[in-house]
Write a protein that holds these residues in place. Structure first.
Motif, PDB file in Angstrom:
ATOM      1  N   GLU A  85     128.182  -1.642  74.699  1.00 52.70           N
ATOM      2  CA  GLU A  85     127.301  -2.481  73.902  1.00 52.70           C
ATOM      3  C   GLU A  85     127.641  -2.365  72.426  1.00 52.70           C
ATOM      4  O   GLU A  85     127.767  -3.373  71.719  1.00 52.70           O
ATOM      5  CB  GLU A  85     125.842  -2.081  74.165  1.00 52.70           C
ATOM      6  CG  GLU A  85     124.835  -3.146  73.791  1.00 52.70           C
ATOM      7  CD  GLU A  85     124.406  -3.070  72.352  1.00 52.70           C
ATOM      8  OE1 GLU A  85     123.940  -4.075  71.818  1.00 52.70           O
ATOM      9  OE2 GLU A  85     124.550  -1.990  71.725  1.00 52.70           O
ATOM     10  N   ARG A  89     129.148  -5.408  70.312  1.00 56.51           N
ATOM     11  CA  ARG A  89     128.357  -5.901  69.187  1.00 56.51           C
ATOM     12  C   ARG A  89     129.210  -5.923  67.927  1.00 56.51           C
ATOM     13  O   ARG A  89     129.174  -6.875  67.154  1.00 56.51           O
ATOM     14  CB  ARG A  89     127.117  -5.024  68.997  1.00 56.51           C
ATOM     15  CG  ARG A  89     126.345  -5.339  67.756  1.00 56.51           C
ATOM     16  CD  ARG A  89     124.866  -4.965  67.871  1.00 56.51           C
ATOM     17  NE  ARG A  89     124.613  -3.822  68.712  1.00 56.51           N
ATOM     18  CZ  ARG A  89     124.540  -2.563  68.273  1.00 56.51           C
ATOM     19  NH1 ARG A  89     124.722  -2.293  66.996  1.00 56.51           N
ATOM     20  NH2 ARG A  89     124.276  -1.585  69.102  1.00 56.51           N
ATOM     21  N   THR A  94     128.080 -10.107  73.121  1.00 54.87           N
ATOM     22  CA  THR A  94     126.944  -9.474  73.779  1.00 54.87           C
ATOM     23  C   THR A  94     127.285  -9.202  75.235  1.00 54.87           C
ATOM     24  O   THR A  94     128.265  -9.718  75.762  1.00 54.87           O
ATOM     25  CB  THR A  94     125.684 -10.358  73.702  1.00 54.87           C
ATOM     26  OG1 THR A  94     126.057 -11.706  73.926  1.00 54.87           O
ATOM     27  CG2 THR A  94     125.019 -10.234  72.360  1.00 54.87           C
TER      28      THR A  94
ATOM     29  N   VAL B  68     115.985  -6.326  74.283  1.00 52.69           N
ATOM     30  CA  VAL B  68     116.237  -5.469  73.124  1.00 52.69           C
ATOM     31  C   VAL B  68     115.506  -4.153  73.336  1.00 52.69           C
ATOM     32  O   VAL B  68     114.281  -4.132  73.450  1.00 52.69           O
ATOM     33  CB  VAL B  68     115.741  -6.106  71.813  1.00 52.69           C
ATOM     34  CG1 VAL B  68     116.011  -5.171  70.641  1.00 52.69           C
ATOM     35  CG2 VAL B  68     116.398  -7.449  71.581  1.00 52.69           C
ATOM     36  N   THR B  98     120.899  -5.741  74.689  1.00 50.93           N
ATOM     37  CA  THR B  98     121.299  -5.235  73.376  1.00 50.93           C
ATOM     38  C   THR B  98     120.477  -3.998  73.032  1.00 50.93           C
ATOM     39  O   THR B  98     119.375  -3.811  73.534  1.00 50.93           O
ATOM     40  CB  THR B  98     121.059  -6.286  72.271  1.00 50.93           C
ATOM     41  OG1 THR B  98     119.657  -6.553  72.188  1.00 50.93           O
ATOM     42  CG2 THR B  98     121.794  -7.580  72.565  1.00 50.93           C
ATOM     43  N   SER B 100     119.027  -1.553  69.770  1.00 54.19           N
ATOM     44  CA  SER B 100     118.763  -1.609  68.326  1.00 54.19           C
ATOM     45  C   SER B 100     119.055  -0.289  67.629  1.00 54.19           C
ATOM     46  O   SER B 100     119.066  -0.240  66.403  1.00 54.19           O
ATOM     47  CB  SER B 100     117.303  -1.988  68.089  1.00 54.19           C
ATOM     48  OG  SER B 100     116.463  -0.933  68.520  1.00 54.19           O
ATOM     49  N   LEU B 110     119.545  -8.770  66.287  1.00 55.67           N
ATOM     50  CA  LEU B 110     119.778  -8.917  67.721  1.00 55.67           C
ATOM     51  C   LEU B 110     118.950 -10.066  68.281  1.00 55.67           C
ATOM     52  O   LEU B 110     119.437 -10.862  69.093  1.00 55.67           O
ATOM     53  CB  LEU B 110     119.432  -7.613  68.446  1.00 55.67           C
ATOM     54  CG  LEU B 110     120.356  -6.440  68.154  1.00 55.67           C
ATOM     55  CD1 LEU B 110     119.859  -5.181  68.851  1.00 55.67           C
ATOM     56  CD2 LEU B 110     121.775  -6.771  68.602  1.00 55.67           C
ATOM     57  N   THR B 113     120.524 -13.258  67.426  1.00 57.04           N
ATOM     58  CA  THR B 113     121.686 -13.481  68.287  1.00 57.04           C
ATOM     59  C   THR B 113     121.253 -13.987  69.659  1.00 57.04           C
ATOM     60  O   THR B 113     121.817 -14.952  70.187  1.00 57.04           O
ATOM     61  CB  THR B 113     122.464 -12.163  68.468  1.00 57.04           C
ATOM     62  OG1 THR B 113     122.836 -11.666  67.185  1.00 57.04           O
ATOM     63  CG2 THR B 113     123.707 -12.392  69.307  1.00 57.04           C
TER      64      THR B 113
END
Lengths: 369, 369
Positions: A85, A89, A94, B68, B98, B100, B110, B113
């Motif tokens: 990831e 990123r 993604t 997320v 994703t 963070s 994110l 995106t």
DNA sequence: AAGCGCCGTGAAAACGGTTTCACAGCGCCC
DNA sequence: GGGCGCTGTGAAACCGTTTTCACGGCGCTT
């Protein structure tokens, strides 16, 4: 509700064509300073983000990488996905994440789903990297992919892993060096993990090199609970000829085996030494720390994505890349306990640096057999 | 290389229009048996899978859910993602995942995106669900989302979590019932976790209700290693007035604290009882098992996706849904050690309904102390 | 001074589906 | 028997972006 803001909205506001907007945003061609400024202003004012769908439709490639792993519940895979990831990123991509639950049919279905999503490439951990119709399919369609944790034997498939057999030989060697002779190998299901198979082979090789007979392998489901493992172990750890060491093909299994052994009233490592593979973080927190073979889990995921981009770039070899592993002994792996009566003999037991053991020892274990 | 097979290829082979192919595949309208058979045959022969991109462009909605989370390395989040993945897969959707890294700015990036990818909806675990520009943005654009592990105080946001304050009161209550009076609370960073804040509040409430003074909270980074935790604890556990119990705001922190306490030469739970939150699987494997508040991690992820689909369907309330938690005492949480002299009083200490803590153990450990 | 080439720009095609609209054919009802 | 409506089907629009192609204007060279 307001109409969605598209590239046309931006063009209108900037007083130019949509082609110009696209060019400014992608830097595909230079625009005059005046126009560029107007476009950027419009983009900022409207908070415009180009739709990935629209973009993808044209190029038939998304900025998305498909990932197929057996399970997220295993921290090893979770860690490698974390590496993927982060790396993805950093490259503006993604991750489309799926889990196969160790099911080959689902594996195939997931890959088909991901391909239908037009992923730019895939990162996979599969049950069997050599006999695998799914991978054949990807090869046929020319879709780039990189395997993680798999160690395909036949050439032509890109992979990132560690040398599992060597790691297992090293770990078995550590047991031998600590004086262990009856060493049990407990493996995750061979059918769902080539790692498990290769690690078992490394164990067999090390035992053979030391002139020792390997114990029959015990195949266990690492997802099962400790109670199941305890009952599976019950028969094996009963008699006086019980093993003094247990090597498990992964850390989760090892932790569960440690718990099972203790519930049976035996001490770890006092009565039985236990070690695993993978080097999961929790292994360092338990006491004593779990002996294991540490591998750069997160780095492997990141490296796989790096190589996937190389592959997508076109000029890259489809080879197996081996990352370094590190033996982390100690903790649950200690020198074998001497028989209570013969103190002097046991204390004289040498610590040989190599797995090759003095023949005296193999004689010792030959007798009971 | 062969031209990619699109819906046009299928239509040509089946001798009909692309509209008919689309209708047959989606079941949007009935076709004559004859045509339908020809279409299905062509689809099978060509191994056709419609491109998700093409489909999405029309509806501007993908069959993808954006996720997320702070980090995949924490088994709690990995577990909830596993639940989301299974539930989403069952509904023909995939997960765009994703992380963070607990960074609010990245959180926002994110989400942008994911929105650009036209996800159908989002599942999020954020640092602060109440003051959060990212969520405001989603609300503004009418994009459905469900929070997991967050417990927003103001109404209007859909969330799935447990009653963190109540869970913390219950756990603190278990310490109190075991005779503990000086109970230290060690929290993950408040700024990155409302769970941590709420659990601390529950602790404060329980202490106040018992008429006891709470110790000052110790905020620690759970990602730091045990050495860091040891040095942070050094000053607090030195004197005779040291706490007899430590509550950590999550299990990873608790495991690390257990290790740190032991490295300082103190016994757990002999000298100090320790408990955490979350109920991660590893906690059951360590010995003694980690006392904790178990929450249905995987179920929470699955439930969040269920609710997200409700939201996407249109008719659903944006409320906080609390799933049941379960106190799992015992193990590292034992009755407080009596002052060496007064043995009888200690044995009278009530043993809360701990599932399987054998009294043998607490007795056994009383002796060495 | 004429021509060549380059640069900035716009119009429009293309990508792969879904969906609307139109239409032909047919059966049914009055 | 005529009209109505329903059903099965195809043509074409549409979604948002990238990219090709064409073109006008300008500067440079000869």
């Amino acid at each position: 509700m307001p109409r969605p803001v598209t590239i046309r909205t931006v063009a209108e506001r900037a007083g130019c064509s949509i082609a110009t907007v696209s060019r400014v945003l992608n830097g595909t061609a230079r625009a005059s300073a005046d126009v560029e400024a107007r476009v950027r202003a419009a983009v900022a004012a409207l908070d415009f983000r180009p739709s990935e769908i629209g973009r993808s439709l044209k190029t038939l490639r998304t900025r998305t990488l498909g990932v197929v792993i057996p399970s997220l519940t295993n921290p090893v895979f979770a860690g490698s996905v974390a590496g993927m990831e982060a790396e993805a990123r950093g490259r503006g991509h993604t991750l489309l994440l799926t889990a196969s639950d160790y099911d080959a049919a689902r594996e195939q279905d997931l890959v088909a789903t991901l391909v239908a999503q037009s992923v730019a490439g895939l990162v996979l951990t599969v049950a069997d990297p050599d006999a695998n119709p799914t991978l054949d399919l990807l090869d046929g369609q020319g879709i780039p992919y990189v395997l993680v944790y798999n160690e395909p034997q036949r050439p032509g498939r890109a992979a990132v892993t560690v040398d599992n057999a060597a790691a297992s030989r090293a770990l078995t060697g550590a047991f031998l060096a600590a004086g262990h002779r009856r060493i049990l190998f407990i493996a995750g299901r061979f059918s769902t993990s080539d790692r498990s198979r290769l690690r078992h082979q490394g164990y067999l090789a090390a035992m053979a090199a030391a002139g020792l007979a390997a114990e029959p392998v015990l195949e266990l489901d690492y997802l099962a609970d400790t109670a199941a493992h305890r009952s599976a172990l019950a028969g094996l750890l009963g008699g006086p000829e019980r093993p003094t060491g247990i090597i498990c093909s992964n850390d989760l299994l090892a932790l569960s085996v440690v718990a099972a052994v203790r519930e049976m009233g035996l001490a770890v490592p006092g009565d039985i030494s236990v070690a695993g593979f993978d080097g999961i973080a929790i292994g360092r927190l338990v006491s004593p720390p779990l002996a294991t073979v540490d591998q750069p889990t997160r780095r492997m995921g990141a490296r796989a994505v790096e190589r996937l981009f190389d592959l997508m770039g076109g000029d890259a070899a489809r080879t197996v890349e081996l990352l370094p592993f590190e033996l982390r002994p100690g903790g649950t792996l200690s020198p074998v306990s001497p028989p209570v009566a013969s103190a002097p003999r046991a204390s004289a037991t040498p610590q040989p640096p190599s797995p090759k053991s003095p023949s005296r020892k193999s004689a010792a274990r030959k007798a009971p057999r």
